[in-house]
Motif scaffolding. Structure first.
Motif, PDB file in Angstrom:
ATOM      1  N   GLU A 143       0.843  -1.195   0.000  1.00 16.31           N
ATOM      2  CA  GLU A 143       0.000   0.000   0.000  1.00 16.31           C
ATOM      3  C   GLU A 143       0.878   1.244   0.000  1.00 16.31           C
ATOM      4  O   GLU A 143       1.951   1.270   0.605  1.00 16.31           O
ATOM      5  CB  GLU A 143      -0.917   0.022   1.228  1.00 16.31           C
ATOM      6  CG  GLU A 143      -1.936  -1.100   1.270  1.00 16.31           C
ATOM      7  CD  GLU A 143      -2.803  -1.061   2.512  1.00 16.31           C
ATOM      8  OE1 GLU A 143      -3.837  -1.751   2.524  1.00 16.31           O
ATOM      9  OE2 GLU A 143      -2.448  -0.344   3.469  1.00 16.31           O
ATOM     10  N   GLY A 144       0.419   2.296  -0.671  1.00 20.07           N
ATOM     11  CA  GLY A 144       1.110   3.566  -0.661  1.00 20.07           C
ATOM     12  C   GLY A 144       2.262   3.625  -1.646  1.00 20.07           C
ATOM     13  O   GLY A 144       2.503   2.713  -2.432  1.00 20.07           O
ATOM     14  N   GLN A 202       6.212   4.983   1.779  1.00 21.23           N
ATOM     15  CA  GLN A 202       5.273   4.365   2.711  1.00 21.23           C
ATOM     16  C   GLN A 202       5.495   2.858   2.793  1.00 21.23           C
ATOM     17  O   GLN A 202       5.366   2.256   3.865  1.00 21.23           O
ATOM     18  CB  GLN A 202       3.836   4.674   2.274  1.00 21.23           C
ATOM     19  CG  GLN A 202       3.476   6.150   2.403  1.00 21.23           C
ATOM     20  CD  GLN A 202       2.167   6.498   1.713  1.00 21.23           C
ATOM     21  OE1 GLN A 202       1.872   6.007   0.624  1.00 21.23           O
ATOM     22  NE2 GLN A 202       1.381   7.349   2.346  1.00 21.23           N
ATOM     23  N   ARG A 203       5.857   2.248   1.662  1.00 22.98           N
ATOM     24  CA  ARG A 203       6.110   0.804   1.661  1.00 22.98           C
ATOM     25  C   ARG A 203       7.314   0.449   2.532  1.00 22.98           C
ATOM     26  O   ARG A 203       7.272  -0.493   3.323  1.00 22.98           O
ATOM     27  CB  ARG A 203       6.325   0.309   0.230  1.00 22.98           C
ATOM     28  CG  ARG A 203       5.063   0.292  -0.607  1.00 22.98           C
ATOM     29  CD  ARG A 203       5.337  -0.076  -2.053  1.00 22.98           C
ATOM     30  NE  ARG A 203       5.795  -1.452  -2.192  1.00 22.98           N
ATOM     31  CZ  ARG A 203       5.987  -2.050  -3.361  1.00 22.98           C
ATOM     32  NH1 ARG A 203       5.775  -1.384  -4.486  1.00 22.98           N
ATOM     33  NH2 ARG A 203       6.388  -3.308  -3.423  1.00 22.98           N
ATOM     34  N   LEU A 204       8.401   1.213   2.385  1.00 24.05           N
ATOM     35  CA  LEU A 204       9.597   0.947   3.179  1.00 24.05           C
ATOM     36  C   LEU A 204       9.329   1.181   4.665  1.00 24.05           C
ATOM     37  O   LEU A 204       9.755   0.394   5.519  1.00 24.05           O
ATOM     38  CB  LEU A 204      10.750   1.835   2.713  1.00 24.05           C
ATOM     39  CG  LEU A 204      11.351   1.510   1.347  1.00 24.05           C
ATOM     40  CD1 LEU A 204      12.439   2.520   1.011  1.00 24.05           C
ATOM     41  CD2 LEU A 204      11.918   0.092   1.317  1.00 24.05           C
ATOM     42  N   THR A 205       8.617   2.257   4.966  1.00 17.73           N
ATOM     43  CA  THR A 205       8.322   2.568   6.362  1.00 17.73           C
ATOM     44  C   THR A 205       7.428   1.505   6.983  1.00 17.73           C
ATOM     45  O   THR A 205       7.682   1.028   8.104  1.00 17.73           O
ATOM     46  CB  THR A 205       7.652   3.951   6.477  1.00 17.73           C
ATOM     47  OG1 THR A 205       8.520   4.944   5.920  1.00 17.73           O
ATOM     48  CG2 THR A 205       7.360   4.290   7.920  1.00 17.73           C
ATOM     49  N   MET A 247      13.309  -9.026   1.321  1.00 18.89           N
ATOM     50  CA  MET A 247      14.212  -8.498   0.298  1.00 18.89           C
ATOM     51  C   MET A 247      13.438  -8.064  -0.941  1.00 18.89           C
ATOM     52  O   MET A 247      13.699  -6.991  -1.507  1.00 18.89           O
ATOM     53  CB  MET A 247      15.249  -9.563  -0.076  1.00 18.89           C
ATOM     54  CG  MET A 247      16.217  -9.899   1.031  1.00 18.89           C
ATOM     55  SD  MET A 247      17.269 -11.318   0.625  1.00 18.89           S
ATOM     56  CE  MET A 247      18.277 -10.607  -0.691  1.00 18.89           C
ATOM     57  N   GLU A 248      12.488  -8.880  -1.358  1.00 21.10           N
ATOM     58  CA  GLU A 248      11.695  -8.556  -2.552  1.00 21.10           C
ATOM     59  C   GLU A 248      10.924  -7.262  -2.360  1.00 21.10           C
ATOM     60  O   GLU A 248      10.885  -6.409  -3.258  1.00 21.10           O
ATOM     61  CB  GLU A 248      10.728  -9.708  -2.851  1.00 21.10           C
ATOM     62  CG  GLU A 248       9.809  -9.481  -4.040  1.00 21.10           C
ATOM     63  CD  GLU A 248      10.534  -9.461  -5.383  1.00 21.10           C
ATOM     64  OE1 GLU A 248       9.935  -8.983  -6.365  1.00 21.10           O
ATOM     65  OE2 GLU A 248      11.699  -9.928  -5.452  1.00 21.10           O
ATOM     66  N   ARG A 300      12.793   0.133  -6.638  1.00 21.21           N
ATOM     67  CA  ARG A 300      12.598   0.247  -8.090  1.00 21.21           C
ATOM     68  C   ARG A 300      11.471   1.232  -8.390  1.00 21.21           C
ATOM     69  O   ARG A 300      11.547   2.012  -9.339  1.00 21.21           O
ATOM     70  CB  ARG A 300      12.267  -1.111  -8.700  1.00 21.21           C
ATOM     71  CG  ARG A 300      13.419  -2.103  -8.679  1.00 21.21           C
ATOM     72  CD  ARG A 300      13.114  -3.349  -9.469  1.00 21.21           C
ATOM     73  NE  ARG A 300      13.257  -3.097 -10.899  1.00 21.21           N
ATOM     74  CZ  ARG A 300      13.072  -4.023 -11.836  1.00 21.21           C
ATOM     75  NH1 ARG A 300      12.729  -5.259 -11.481  1.00 21.21           N
ATOM     76  NH2 ARG A 300      13.226  -3.739 -13.111  1.00 21.21           N
ATOM     77  N   GLU A 301      10.437   1.198  -7.560  1.00 23.08           N
ATOM     78  CA  GLU A 301       9.307   2.113  -7.755  1.00 23.08           C
ATOM     79  C   GLU A 301       9.724   3.565  -7.512  1.00 23.08           C
ATOM     80  O   GLU A 301       9.144   4.502  -8.076  1.00 23.08           O
ATOM     81  CB  GLU A 301       8.171   1.735  -6.797  1.00 23.08           C
ATOM     82  CG  GLU A 301       6.925   2.603  -6.923  1.00 23.08           C
ATOM     83  CD  GLU A 301       5.908   2.296  -5.836  1.00 23.08           C
ATOM     84  OE1 GLU A 301       5.511   3.234  -5.125  1.00 23.08           O
ATOM     85  OE2 GLU A 301       5.536   1.114  -5.706  1.00 23.08           O
TER      86      GLU A 301
END
Length: 228
Positions: free
Chosen positions: A73-74, A78-81, A115-116, A123-124
């Motif tokens: 989501e996001g 936001q994904r990393l967080t 990791m993925e 990449r995004e």
């Protein structure tokens, strides 16, 4: 005479995780685990070739559980967080296992899922592919270090925490201003390592994400200059 019970891999990992909640990786041994299960070490070595392989598998189960219902989501930030906070919460429930993960990096399915997700988010973000592996490594090291540190503090008993706070107050507020002038100056504002780790975790992670954003801007600026 009935033979000894055959333990499944999942049952062995459950028992190992429980044993690690009351001990640490240094004192943990396959022999102790075998004693808990009422079997001999050789039966466990049929599932895991070494203590290290077993510990990696235990750590990977935490990652796998953390990713079990994870939804993307996001945006990339936001994904990393969200991923970092999800991992922190998972290890926060079993703080003794965070140190195991930090030392015996997993290579199982849980690790690959983490990791993925990090690599996909990067990449995004628009980072050039050539910069992504290095940025991935920095984020992975940062998250592992922060989680291990926070979990270690969470494993301290209230009595140990209070004793540590008292020692901190004595060492800081009583600092000799001639020998430690900066420490004496900031003594009443400096906080111990265990204070407000949640906010510190999020701010340090945000700083790393901001650094990635700056790298993206530099890359785009360079590309634009070369295209003119």
């Amino acid at each position: 005479m009935a033979g000894r019970r055959r333990w499944s891999t999942d049952e062995i990992l459950d028992a190992a995780a429980e044993l690690l909640r009351t001990s640490d990786a240094d004192s943990f041994s396959v022999r102790k685990l075998a004693a808990v299960l009422g079997t001999d070490s050789s039966s466990l070595y049929r599932h895991f070739r070494s203590k290290t392989e077993l510990l990696r598998a235990v750590a990977d189960r935490i990652l796998l559980a953390a990713m079990d219902d994870h939804r993307v989501e996001g945006d990339w930030k936001q994904r990393l967080t969200a991923l970092a906070l999800r991992m922190r919460d998972a290890f926060g429930q079993q703080p003794e296992l965070a140190a195991v993960w930090g030392r015996y990096a997993s290579s199982g399915t849980g690790s690959r899922l983490v990791m993925e997700e990090v690599l996909q988010a990067l990449r995004e973000s628009g980072l050039p592919d050539g910069e992504i592996p290095v940025r991935y490594h920095r984020i992975a090291v940062l998250i592992a270090a922060l989680i291990s540190s926070e979990a270690g503090a969470g494993a301290v008993t209230p009595e140990e925490r209070e004793q540590g706070m008292e020692l901190f107050r004595v060492a800081v507020l009583g600092a000799d201003p001639e020998r430690f002038p900066a420490l004496a100056h900031f003594a009443r504002e400096v906080r111990p390592l265990g204070a407000d780790r949640r906010t510190a975790f999020e701010e340090i992670l945000a700083a790393q994400i901001a650094d990635i954003e700056a790298a993206i801007r530099r890359s785009r600026s360079t590309a634009g200059a070369e295209g003119t």
